[in-house]
Design an enzyme around this catalytic site. Structure first.
Site, PDB file in Angstrom:
ATOM      1  N   CYS A   8       0.953  -1.302  -0.079  1.00  0.00           N
ATOM      2  CA  CYS A   8      -0.176   0.055   0.031  1.00  0.00           C
ATOM      3  C   CYS A   8       0.720   1.154   0.064  1.00  0.00           C
ATOM      4  O   CYS A   8       2.220   1.274  -0.149  1.00  0.00           O
ATOM      5  CB  CYS A   8      -0.883   0.030   1.302  1.00  0.00           C
ATOM      6  SG  CYS A   8      -0.021   0.060   2.817  1.00  0.00           S
ATOM      7  N   ASN A  11       2.470   1.305   4.009  1.00  0.00           N
ATOM      8  CA  ASN A  11       2.595   0.230   4.899  1.00  0.00           C
ATOM      9  C   ASN A  11       2.730   0.304   6.425  1.00  0.00           C
ATOM     10  O   ASN A  11       3.403  -0.352   7.088  1.00  0.00           O
ATOM     11  CB  ASN A  11       4.230  -0.347   4.231  1.00  0.00           C
ATOM     12  CG  ASN A  11       4.727  -1.609   4.801  1.00  0.00           C
ATOM     13  OD1 ASN A  11       5.612  -1.912   5.282  1.00  0.00           O
ATOM     14  ND2 ASN A  11       3.736  -2.594   4.996  1.00  0.00           N
ATOM     15  N   CYS A  13      -0.892   0.820   7.538  1.00  0.00           N
ATOM     16  CA  CYS A  13      -2.487   0.631   7.767  1.00  0.00           C
ATOM     17  C   CYS A  13      -2.785  -0.701   7.075  1.00  0.00           C
ATOM     18  O   CYS A  13      -2.979  -1.750   7.448  1.00  0.00           O
ATOM     19  CB  CYS A  13      -3.403   1.914   7.092  1.00  0.00           C
ATOM     20  SG  CYS A  13      -2.900   3.077   8.185  1.00  0.00           S
ATOM     21  N   ARG A  14      -3.186  -0.571   5.529  1.00  0.00           N
ATOM     22  CA  ARG A  14      -3.642  -1.571   4.759  1.00  0.00           C
ATOM     23  C   ARG A  14      -2.955  -2.764   4.594  1.00  0.00           C
ATOM     24  O   ARG A  14      -3.165  -4.038   4.839  1.00  0.00           O
ATOM     25  CB  ARG A  14      -4.223  -1.050   3.336  1.00  0.00           C
ATOM     26  CG  ARG A  14      -5.523   0.033   3.567  1.00  0.00           C
ATOM     27  CD  ARG A  14      -5.537   0.407   2.261  1.00  0.00           C
ATOM     28  NE  ARG A  14      -4.410   1.601   1.963  1.00  0.00           N
ATOM     29  CZ  ARG A  14      -4.318   2.329   0.882  1.00  0.00           C
ATOM     30  NH1 ARG A  14      -5.446   1.905  -0.181  1.00  0.00           N
ATOM     31  NH2 ARG A  14      -3.269   3.075   0.568  1.00  0.00           N
ATOM     32  N   SER A  15      -1.676  -2.753   4.304  1.00  0.00           N
ATOM     33  CA  SER A  15      -0.609  -3.868   3.705  1.00  0.00           C
ATOM     34  C   SER A  15      -0.358  -4.540   4.891  1.00  0.00           C
ATOM     35  O   SER A  15      -0.470  -6.002   4.731  1.00  0.00           O
ATOM     36  CB  SER A  15       0.208  -3.406   2.784  1.00  0.00           C
ATOM     37  OG  SER A  15       1.149  -2.492   3.400  1.00  0.00           O
ATOM     38  N   ASP A 125      -8.235   3.953   1.679  1.00  0.00           N
ATOM     39  CA  ASP A 125      -7.184   4.271   2.762  1.00  0.00           C
ATOM     40  C   ASP A 125      -7.630   4.679   4.002  1.00  0.00           C
ATOM     41  O   ASP A 125      -8.289   5.792   4.191  1.00  0.00           O
ATOM     42  CB  ASP A 125      -6.171   5.052   2.149  1.00  0.00           C
ATOM     43  CG  ASP A 125      -4.997   4.933   2.944  1.00  0.00           C
ATOM     44  OD1 ASP A 125      -4.768   4.792   4.076  1.00  0.00           O
ATOM     45  OD2 ASP A 125      -3.747   5.387   2.321  1.00  0.00           O
TER      46      ASP A 125
HETATM   47  P1  4NP Z   1      -1.683   2.911   4.087  1.00  0.00           P
HETATM   48  O1  4NP Z   1      -2.214   4.477   4.675  1.00  0.00           O
HETATM   49  O2  4NP Z   1      -1.137   3.216   2.790  1.00  0.00           O
HETATM   50  O3  4NP Z   1      -2.865   2.158   4.058  1.00  0.00           O
HETATM   51  O4  4NP Z   1      -0.524   2.628   5.062  1.00  0.00           O
HETATM   52  C1  4NP Z   1      -1.259   5.437   4.649  1.00  0.00           C
HETATM   53  C2  4NP Z   1      -0.516   5.495   5.693  1.00  0.00           C
HETATM   54  C3  4NP Z   1       0.450   6.694   6.158  1.00  0.00           C
HETATM   55  C4  4NP Z   1       0.304   7.622   4.989  1.00  0.00           C
HETATM   56  C5  4NP Z   1      -0.684   7.580   3.895  1.00  0.00           C
HETATM   57  C6  4NP Z   1      -1.249   6.429   3.778  1.00  0.00           C
HETATM   58  N1  4NP Z   1       1.088   8.887   5.216  1.00  0.00           N
HETATM   59  O5  4NP Z   1       0.915   9.948   4.501  1.00  0.00           O
HETATM   60  O6  4NP Z   1       2.078   8.769   5.935  1.00  0.00           O
END
Ligand code: 4NP
Length: 152
Positions: A8, A11, A13-15, A125
């Site tokens: 994702c 890395n 939240c989702r993955s 997300d």
């Molecule tokens: P993820 O979500 O892609 O599901 O892990 C996010 C986590 C952090 C950020 C963006 C999306 N960030 O901007 O730090």
């Protein structure tokens, strides 16, 4: 050994949620020996700050009794393309970003996770939506559909 890398944007939240949901699914089916499972980001900012799993993902996994270990964000590397058999993205922009890092998907390894499901779609997300519950059920649906696709 089937090597699976969930990817994702951040890395955190989702993955990692998909990594541990899928790990539990293969364990429950007695298939652990057949899989290597990890997750990675398309962006490097969380790797630079050595970020662990987001609180919302941790709480969701705990509430659904999905075991997890510590995981620190790392950015996908070009060498991951040769190493992994399946690179499973959460949304369309992840797919584009993965391709820009690893190059052309000559071996058809890169897939959007919910492309295996009956209703192909992005996994939103929760960093932006705040809805970790919706993310969890989308990930369960995608991991289940992916396992069915593998016909194990
Ligand atoms: P993820 O979500 O892609 O599901 O892990 C996010 C986590 C952090 C950020 C963006 C999306 N960030 O901007 O730090």
């Amino acid at each position: 050994m089937i090597k699976v890398l969930f990817v994702c944007l951040g890395n955190i939240c989702r993955s990692p949620m998909a990594q541990f949901v899928f790990k539990q699914m293969v364990e429950e089916r007695g298939l652990s020996d057949q899989f290597e499972i990890d997750s990675a980001a398309t962006e490097g900012y969380n790797e630079m700050c050595h970020a662990g799993i987001h609180y919302g993902t941790r709480e969701m996994l705990k509430s659904m009794h999905v075991p997890f270990e510590e995981h620190y964000s790392r950015r996908i590397r070009p060498s991951d393309y040769a190493y992994y058999d399946y690179i499973l993205a959460m949304d369309d922009s992840n797919v584009e970003d993965i391709q820009s890092i690893v190059g052309v998907d000559t071996d058809n390894k890169i897939h959007r996770l919910l492309n295996f499901a009956n209703k192909p779609r992005n996994i939103k997300d929760p960093w932006y939506t705040g809805n970790f519950d919706e993310t969890y059920w989308d990930i369960v649906e995608g991991c289940d559909a992916f396992l069915k696709h593998l016909k194990l």
